[in-house]
Design an enzyme around this catalytic site. Structure first.
Site, PDB file in Angstrom:
ATOM      1  N   ARG A 206       0.847  -1.202   0.000  1.00  0.00           N
ATOM      2  CA  ARG A 206       0.000   0.000   0.000  1.00  0.00           C
ATOM      3  C   ARG A 206       0.884   1.254   0.000  1.00  0.00           C
ATOM      4  NH1 ARG A 206      -3.751  -3.514   3.105  1.00  0.00           N
ATOM      5  NH2 ARG A 206      -2.635  -3.131   5.037  1.00  0.00           N
ATOM      6  N   ASP A 247     -15.945  -3.397  -4.767  1.00  0.00           N
ATOM      7  CA  ASP A 247     -15.966  -4.619  -3.974  1.00  0.00           C
ATOM      8  C   ASP A 247     -17.386  -5.161  -4.019  1.00  0.00           C
ATOM      9  OD1 ASP A 247     -13.804  -5.708  -1.642  1.00  0.00           O
ATOM     10  OD2 ASP A 247     -15.855  -6.438  -1.424  1.00  0.00           O
ATOM     11  N   SER A 248     -17.522  -6.475  -3.791  1.00  0.00           N
ATOM     12  CA  SER A 248     -18.867  -7.051  -3.791  1.00  0.00           C
ATOM     13  C   SER A 248     -19.448  -7.098  -2.381  1.00  0.00           C
ATOM     14  CB  SER A 248     -18.842  -8.446  -4.419  1.00  0.00           C
ATOM     15  OG  SER A 248     -17.897  -9.247  -3.754  1.00  0.00           O
ATOM     16  N   ASP A 297      -6.373  -6.665  -6.354  1.00  0.00           N
ATOM     17  CA  ASP A 297      -5.947  -7.467  -5.196  1.00  0.00           C
ATOM     18  C   ASP A 297      -7.057  -8.449  -4.827  1.00  0.00           C
ATOM     19  OD1 ASP A 297      -4.528  -8.397  -3.006  1.00  0.00           O
ATOM     20  OD2 ASP A 297      -5.213  -6.793  -1.675  1.00  0.00           O
ATOM     21  N   CYS A 337      -2.753 -13.959  -4.011  1.00  0.00           N
ATOM     22  CA  CYS A 337      -2.426 -14.501  -2.687  1.00  0.00           C
ATOM     23  C   CYS A 337      -2.716 -16.000  -2.654  1.00  0.00           C
ATOM     24  CB  CYS A 337      -3.161 -13.747  -1.583  1.00  0.00           C
ATOM     25  SG  CYS A 337      -4.948 -13.845  -1.715  1.00  0.00           S
TER      26      CYS A 337
HETATM   27  N1  SAH Z   1      -6.900  -4.946  -1.025  1.00  0.00           N
HETATM   28  C1  SAH Z   1      -7.532  -5.165   0.248  1.00  0.00           C
HETATM   29  C2  SAH Z   1      -7.794  -6.635   0.542  1.00  0.00           C
HETATM   30  C3  SAH Z   1      -8.639  -7.328  -0.513  1.00  0.00           C
HETATM   31  S1  SAH Z   1      -9.473  -8.724   0.119  1.00  0.00           S
HETATM   32  C4  SAH Z   1      -6.677  -4.516   1.359  1.00  0.00           C
HETATM   33  O1  SAH Z   1      -5.579  -4.011   1.074  1.00  0.00           O
HETATM   34  O2  SAH Z   1      -7.116  -4.488   2.501  1.00  0.00           O
HETATM   35  C5  SAH Z   1     -10.467  -9.233  -1.189  1.00  0.00           C
HETATM   36  C6  SAH Z   1     -11.789  -8.478  -1.317  1.00  0.00           C
HETATM   37  O3  SAH Z   1     -12.385  -8.922  -2.529  1.00  0.00           O
HETATM   38  C7  SAH Z   1     -12.837  -8.709  -0.239  1.00  0.00           C
HETATM   39  O4  SAH Z   1     -13.206  -7.472   0.320  1.00  0.00           O
HETATM   40  C8  SAH Z   1     -14.048  -9.329  -0.969  1.00  0.00           C
HETATM   41  O5  SAH Z   1     -15.296  -8.818  -0.517  1.00  0.00           O
HETATM   42  C9  SAH Z   1     -13.800  -8.889  -2.386  1.00  0.00           C
HETATM   43  N2  SAH Z   1     -14.336  -9.745  -3.455  1.00  0.00           N
HETATM   44  C10 SAH Z   1     -14.287 -11.095  -3.547  1.00  0.00           C
HETATM   45  N3  SAH Z   1     -14.762 -11.497  -4.736  1.00  0.00           N
HETATM   46  C11 SAH Z   1     -15.143 -10.378  -5.408  1.00  0.00           C
HETATM   47  C12 SAH Z   1     -15.692 -10.136  -6.699  1.00  0.00           C
HETATM   48  N4  SAH Z   1     -15.955 -11.134  -7.551  1.00  0.00           N
HETATM   49  N5  SAH Z   1     -15.922  -8.862  -7.056  1.00  0.00           N
HETATM   50  C13 SAH Z   1     -15.679  -7.839  -6.220  1.00  0.00           C
HETATM   51  N6  SAH Z   1     -15.140  -8.014  -4.986  1.00  0.00           N
HETATM   52  C14 SAH Z   1     -14.883  -9.262  -4.597  1.00  0.00           C
END
Ligand code: SAH
Length: 394
Positions: A206, A247-248, A297, A337
């Protein structure tokens, strides 16, 4: 002491100090869940002290390769102190730090994160479960913290025959905490948040993103899979004019908005979109949208090595779309990840995405988990987080 005898030829991995013994390597021997066992070669030579897990495919995880070492409360106190001492030497620019990172700290299946004066643990292995009380005492003694919360609401506990568990193990206090990370503040919900509350492994990435946004003067930023907006804050701190968090999860986006306000950024600089990222990217492409910087991510697409192929296609797809949505000279910070997708494979996947997108890009940075999530020489499986910063050619 019960002994676990390996099949001939199966001692090599332990001799290289890799801590796992799979079910198929064992010739004979059994023990109770978490019980300490002596692992020996086919001819009876000592290989390791470990803990037995009768239901898991990883049947034994090693505690120590030193025959003279006793596995007792003092052993765990030493391991915990060693892990904490490493973090004290690292330059972690945050109130939140990973103190114990499982196998990499000689404590298989154990995660401990410190958020200010609150510790949060995840116990994912029968051996660490058995020694949980000794480990909890050692953690408080080594850190001076007086509260420890358990977030063992983990699917992997099923594989170990352990029930999910959550609640205070030592002391008690609020489960909504506020921490500082680099130049921004984050609220962390240790009871409900992902992992132990948030994604500490991305802390330094970040910061890299904030610096890149500033250095390259990225005005319009898209943060995909934003969760509570960690990369969104980084972009705003880096001077981005407009950031879109996708985000979803509605609650995650609401937390991202609270984070923008908490850090004193104008809400007009931030937009949230509750959508599936893949669909959002396709739509953006159809509408001719473009961004100066994009973060991808996603959650773990591959949970096992067997899922790696399907996951590769999913990674390639979002990266292809992400690259196409960049302005010339734009930046893509892209991550995986999934443990089954190593840095080399990820590079190949993203290279394929670039070809399909018709975008030529230079790798300007290679990224991994922050150093308080160390990868050890003996345990490459610990290297789960990999990322590339790409710059599309102008
Ligand atoms: N980048 C963030 C962590 C990401 S965690 C940080 O730095 O804190 C992954 C996220 O992806 C979660 O919040 C989850 O709700 C979201 N997610 C999972 N599948 C998804 C999709 N198909 N579309 C949008 N968001 C999604």
């Amino acid at each position: 002491m019960k002994a676990i005898r390996l099949r001939e030829g199966k001692e090599r991995s332990l001799q290289r100090r890799h801590p796992w013994v799979f079910e198929g390597s064992i010739a004979k021997g059994k023990a109770d869940p978490g019980e300490t066992v002596r692992v020996e070669a086919h001819d009876g030579r000592f290989l390791a002290w470990g803990a037995y897990s009768p239901q898991s495919a990883i049947r034994v995880r090693a505690w120590s390769f030193d025959e003279a070492e006793r596995i007792d409360g003092d052993f765990f106190a030493r391991r915990v102190q060693r892990a904490v001492a490493l973090r004290q030497r690292l330059a972690v620019d945050s109130d939140a730090v990973r103190l114990v990172h499982g196998e990499a700290d000689g404590l298989p299946g154990l995660v401990v994160d410190r958020y200010g004066d609150t510790l949060v643990t995840q116990v994912g292995f029968a051996g660490t479960e058995r020694w949980k009380a000794a480990i909890a005492d050692a953690l408080l003694a080594a850190t001076g913290a007086n509260r420890l919360y358990e977030r063992s609401d983990l699917g992997v506990r099923k594989l170990e025959g352990l029930p999910e568990q959550q609640g205070w193990l030592r002391g008690d206090g609020p489960t909504q905490l506020q921490i500082r990370e680099h130049a921004w503040a984050l609220q962390v919900d240790i009871a409900q948040g992902h992992k132990t509350g948030t994604y500490l492994d991305q802390r330094d990435n970040r910061q890299h993103f904030a610096q890149a946004v500033r250095h390259y003067g990225c005005a319009e930023v898209l943060n995909c899979y934003s969760y509570t907006g960690g990369f969104t804050l980084a972009a705003l701190a880096g001077g981005a004019q407009q950031v879109t968090s996708v985000d979803s999860s509605g609650p995650a986006l609401a937390a991202a908005c609270r984070h923008v306000a908490l850090n004193g950024f104008d809400a007009a600089r931030h937009t949230t979109v509750d959508a599936d990222v893949n669909a959002y990217l396709r739509e953006g492409l159809a509408q001719g949208r473009r961004f100066d910087a994009i973060v991808l991510d996603p959650p773990k697409f591959a949970h096992t090595v067997a899922q790696a192929e399907r996951a590769s296609r999913a990674y390639k797809d979002i990266n292809r779309l992400g690259l196409k949505l960049l302005r010339p000279g734009g930046l893509l910070f892209t991550f995986s990840c999934s443990g089954g997708i190593g840095p080399e494979l990820f590079h190949k996947i993203v290279a394929g995405a670039g070809l399909d997108a018709g975008v030529d890009a230079a790798i300007v940075q290679r990224m991994a988990a922050a150093p308080d999530h160390p990868t050890t020489l003996e345990f490459p499986e610990g290297d789960y987080l990999t990322g590339l910063a790409l710059m599309a050619r102008a």
